[in-house]
Design a protein around this motif. Sequence first.
Motif, short mmCIF file in Angstrom:
data_model
loop_
_atom_site.label_atom_id
_atom_site.label_comp_id
_atom_site.label_asym_id
_atom_site.label_seq_id
_atom_site.Cartn_x
_atom_site.Cartn_y
_atom_site.Cartn_z
N GLY A 136 0.84 -1.21 0.00
CA GLY A 136 0.00 0.00 0.00
C GLY A 136 0.87 1.25 0.00
O GLY A 136 0.58 2.23 -0.69
N GLY A 137 1.97 1.21 0.76
CA GLY A 137 2.88 2.35 0.84
C GLY A 137 3.55 2.61 -0.50
O GLY A 137 3.68 3.76 -0.92
N LEU A 138 3.93 1.53 -1.20
CA LEU A 138 4.58 1.68 -2.51
C LEU A 138 3.61 2.31 -3.51
O LEU A 138 3.96 3.24 -4.25
CB LEU A 138 5.05 0.32 -3.03
CG LEU A 138 5.58 0.31 -4.46
CD1 LEU A 138 6.88 1.13 -4.55
CD2 LEU A 138 5.84 -1.12 -4.94
N VAL A 139 2.36 1.84 -3.51
CA VAL A 139 1.34 2.37 -4.43
C VAL A 139 1.17 3.87 -4.20
O VAL A 139 1.21 4.68 -5.13
CB VAL A 139 -0.01 1.64 -4.24
CG1 VAL A 139 -1.14 2.35 -4.97
CG2 VAL A 139 0.09 0.18 -4.69
N GLU A 140 1.03 4.23 -2.94
CA GLU A 140 0.80 5.64 -2.61
C GLU A 140 2.02 6.49 -2.98
O GLU A 140 1.87 7.59 -3.51
CB GLU A 140 0.49 5.73 -1.10
CG GLU A 140 -0.13 7.02 -0.65
CD GLU A 140 -1.42 7.39 -1.38
OE1 GLU A 140 -2.10 6.51 -1.92
OE2 GLU A 140 -1.71 8.61 -1.43
N ALA A 141 3.22 5.94 -2.73
CA ALA A 141 4.45 6.71 -3.02
C ALA A 141 4.56 6.96 -4.52
O ALA A 141 4.90 8.06 -4.95
CB ALA A 141 5.66 5.94 -2.51
N LEU A 142 4.28 5.92 -5.32
CA LEU A 142 4.38 6.11 -6.77
C LEU A 142 3.35 7.12 -7.26
O LEU A 142 3.62 7.93 -8.14
CB LEU A 142 4.19 4.77 -7.51
CG LEU A 142 5.33 3.77 -7.36
CD1 LEU A 142 4.98 2.46 -8.05
CD2 LEU A 142 6.63 4.34 -7.91
N ASP A 144 4.56 10.44 -6.68
CA ASP A 144 5.61 10.79 -7.63
C ASP A 144 5.06 11.04 -9.03
O ASP A 144 5.82 11.21 -9.98
CB ASP A 144 6.67 9.69 -7.67
CG ASP A 144 7.66 9.85 -6.52
OD1 ASP A 144 8.08 11.00 -6.28
OD2 ASP A 144 7.99 8.85 -5.87
N GLY A 145 3.74 11.01 -9.19
CA GLY A 145 3.14 11.43 -10.47
C GLY A 145 2.75 10.29 -11.39
O GLY A 145 2.36 10.54 -12.53
N PHE A 146 2.83 9.04 -10.92
CA PHE A 146 2.42 7.94 -11.81
C PHE A 146 0.96 7.57 -11.55
O PHE A 146 0.48 7.70 -10.43
CB PHE A 146 3.30 6.71 -11.56
CG PHE A 146 4.74 6.98 -11.91
CD1 PHE A 146 5.17 6.90 -13.22
CD2 PHE A 146 5.65 7.35 -10.92
CE1 PHE A 146 6.49 7.19 -13.55
CE2 PHE A 146 6.96 7.63 -11.25
CZ PHE A 146 7.38 7.55 -12.57
#
Length: 425
Positions: free
Chosen positions: A344-350, A353-355
């Motif tokens: 979940g953290g990776l999804v939110e971080a990406l 970052d604009g993806f």
Amino acid sequence: MSRDDLFRAPKGVHDVLPPESGRWTAIVARFAERARRYGYGLAITPMFEHIEVFQRVGEHTDVVAKEMYELTDKGGRRLGLRPEGTASVVRAYVQHRPTPPWKVWYVAPNFRYERAQKGRYRQHWQLGVEALGVADPDIDVEVIALLAGFYRDLGLTDARLLLNSMGDAATRPEFVAALRAHFVAHGRALGPEFLERVEANPLRVLDAKVPDWQDVIESAPQLTEHLSDAAATEFEAVQAGLRALGIDFELAPRLVRGFDYYTATTFEFQSDALDAAQNALGGGGRYDGLAEEMGGPPTPGIGFGSGLERIVLALEASGVPAPASGTDVFVVDGLGAEGGTTVGGLVEALRSDGFAVDRAYGGRSVKAQWKVADRSGAPLAVMVGRDELTRDAVAVKDLASGEQVEVPRSGLVAWLVQRREGRAV
Ligand code: AMP
């Protein structure tokens, strides 16, 4: 009406849903960008107005007289659902008196009780611009160039521009009288409907599609032969301006368009990719007397409206591909419950970052998630599995080729950016 029918959209209106709406997003975004480059700001006006805004003295067109959705609200006010964009924008101009030149664009639904068919709906959307306070033919050229460039950008290369001049207040009555005399002299045998239309407004007969009327329409006097010197000079200047910009056009002396408020320049873009009866992609013209009719100061104005549904139909008929799905990356969770918030953290971080990132929900198996990833339309999937996690890395898979590489978690954003920009990694 059966219960099932009650919970369907009414006749003549429709939903625009993904993935079709992806095309709409792209079209509106392009129009917004083009309008910005030409110096037009967004105007949002209400979907309904006092009925007089549309139903003015001298407005006898079908759109207002027969097709408008009229309602009375609980306070007894007589309102009309907007049947077209120009009148509302001019009403806003008259109310707020911005300093001219005032250049605005809009994207808005219009409502007309029409016979519903392909390309003709009871709610349709229009993209448009209006430029108020400028009488210079350069603005006519600018407005037409904006629309021509928009169609070209979209890939609608077969849009043909038809151009006409409706003359000015000084010569119009004389022309209308000549036209009426011609129709009455030569069209008496065409029956009461013809004569009624001639009586109400002979200009509106010029673009009628009734086959039996065509001979008498063909032989009718032409507007452009009755222009005053001023109107003729202005029309010449508009044509010269278009030629200078390399914008092709055809003179169309019988193009009158649907509203009585038009003066001088009128134009329409038609697409041969559309059925003949609904081949108008968009059109507009000058309406130099409209602000005054609404109690405003004398203000020249010009604008156009282009039907969004028509643009979509023309793009489909011309084989222009729809934009790909909006998702850049699909994230596959290979950790399950034990991964906690890692994925979940990776999804939110990406996303930060604009993806454009999507994922599966509900703890589905990795195999099931890959299936969803394949269906998502995303070009890439990022998978976090136990092995990758121990190395602080992720697996990135090209969903078209099936090729997979391992990328350090800390370098993932840079990797994705390079990939998006088409550089070799
Ligand atoms: P008008 O406001 O009648 O000049 O129409 C401007 C543009 O809106 C047309 O060229 C069409 O692209 C579109 N349009 C007009 N009426 C409809 C309708 N009933 N359904 C869908 N599109 C329409």
